[in-house]
Design an enzyme around this catalytic site. Sequence first.
Site, mmCIF file in Angstrom:
data_model
loop_
_atom_site.group_PDB
_atom_site.id
_atom_site.type_symbol
_atom_site.label_atom_id
_atom_site.label_comp_id
_atom_site.label_asym_id
_atom_site.label_seq_id
_atom_site.Cartn_x
_atom_site.Cartn_y
_atom_site.Cartn_z
ATOM 1 N N HIS A 93 16.533 65.640 -17.637
ATOM 2 C CA HIS A 93 17.596 64.908 -18.337
ATOM 3 C C HIS A 93 18.639 64.501 -17.302
ATOM 4 O O HIS A 93 19.166 65.342 -16.577
ATOM 5 C CB HIS A 93 18.234 65.797 -19.407
ATOM 6 C CG HIS A 93 19.519 65.245 -19.952
ATOM 7 N ND1 HIS A 93 19.672 63.933 -20.341
ATOM 8 C CD2 HIS A 93 20.731 65.836 -20.161
ATOM 9 C CE1 HIS A 93 20.907 63.744 -20.780
ATOM 10 N NE2 HIS A 93 21.571 64.876 -20.669
ATOM 11 N N HIS A 95 21.981 61.516 -16.187
ATOM 12 C CA HIS A 95 23.003 60.579 -16.629
ATOM 13 C C HIS A 95 22.912 59.345 -15.727
ATOM 14 O O HIS A 95 23.907 58.903 -15.165
ATOM 15 C CB HIS A 95 24.398 61.204 -16.546
ATOM 16 C CG HIS A 95 24.603 62.362 -17.462
ATOM 17 N ND1 HIS A 95 25.802 63.050 -17.534
ATOM 18 C CD2 HIS A 95 23.780 62.968 -18.355
ATOM 19 C CE1 HIS A 95 25.708 64.022 -18.426
ATOM 20 N NE2 HIS A 95 24.483 63.998 -18.930
ATOM 21 N N TYR A 120 3.910 49.947 -14.456
ATOM 22 C CA TYR A 120 4.261 51.348 -14.223
ATOM 23 C C TYR A 120 5.308 51.863 -15.201
ATOM 24 O O TYR A 120 5.402 53.066 -15.431
ATOM 25 C CB TYR A 120 4.713 51.558 -12.772
ATOM 26 C CG TYR A 120 3.526 51.738 -11.861
ATOM 27 C CD1 TYR A 120 2.959 52.991 -11.662
ATOM 28 C CD2 TYR A 120 2.923 50.645 -11.251
ATOM 29 C CE1 TYR A 120 1.848 53.161 -10.857
ATOM 30 C CE2 TYR A 120 1.811 50.795 -10.444
ATOM 31 C CZ TYR A 120 1.280 52.060 -10.247
ATOM 32 O OH TYR A 120 0.163 52.214 -9.463
#
Length: 220
Positions: A93, A95, A120
């Site tokens: 995860h 930002h 891709y």
Amino acid sequence: MSESALREAICRFGRSLFERGLTPGSSGNISLRLDDGGWLVTPTNASLGFLDPARISRLDRDGKLLSGDKPTKEIPLHGALYDSRSSARAIVHLHSTHAVAVSMLPEIDPRAVLPPLTPYSLMRAGAVALVPYFRPGDPAVADAIRGLAGQYSSVLLANHGPVVAGDTLEAAVFATEELEETAKLYLLLRNLNPRHLTPAQVQDLVTHFGLTLPEHGHDH
């Protein structure tokens, strides 16, 4: 791979992501699911660029902290994706700037955030779902992710960032990077009427590489 080697891998990939500006400050987190059902998770308020292998959080299968620092507050997020995708062994995860930017755009289809721009993008990240905004660490995000019924390995949290699962840590990292580059391409090409991959070209990728895309996941 031994637990010690997995801890080192989390630190190595975390440093790589941080040094290339893909997640600033102490943002972002990485988890690995272990053979016993427990997890290794990066600690809360830890920069991915400066992780200590010995301080990575070790949780049991019920999420209880066994050793290391206090884990990231995004545990519900990771847990929901593991629960709904049995093949997932690692989750990243971030930002990352361009993915976050795309998550704020009004035209985004929550069933397929990004159009099929490159092979891709589909081969690594697949279709990307958009999840509505939740406060970071809010357990309600888990219900939103479970609501996707495991169809997506890549999820974009509105105004927050991408969450990507893979069958290895390397696969999850590479898919996250591919998602970020595709988001960047989307923003560069926005309103320029670029050529997307055609449905026939997408189907060729699905057939040739054995991809699994959710319904409506590529009908742009």
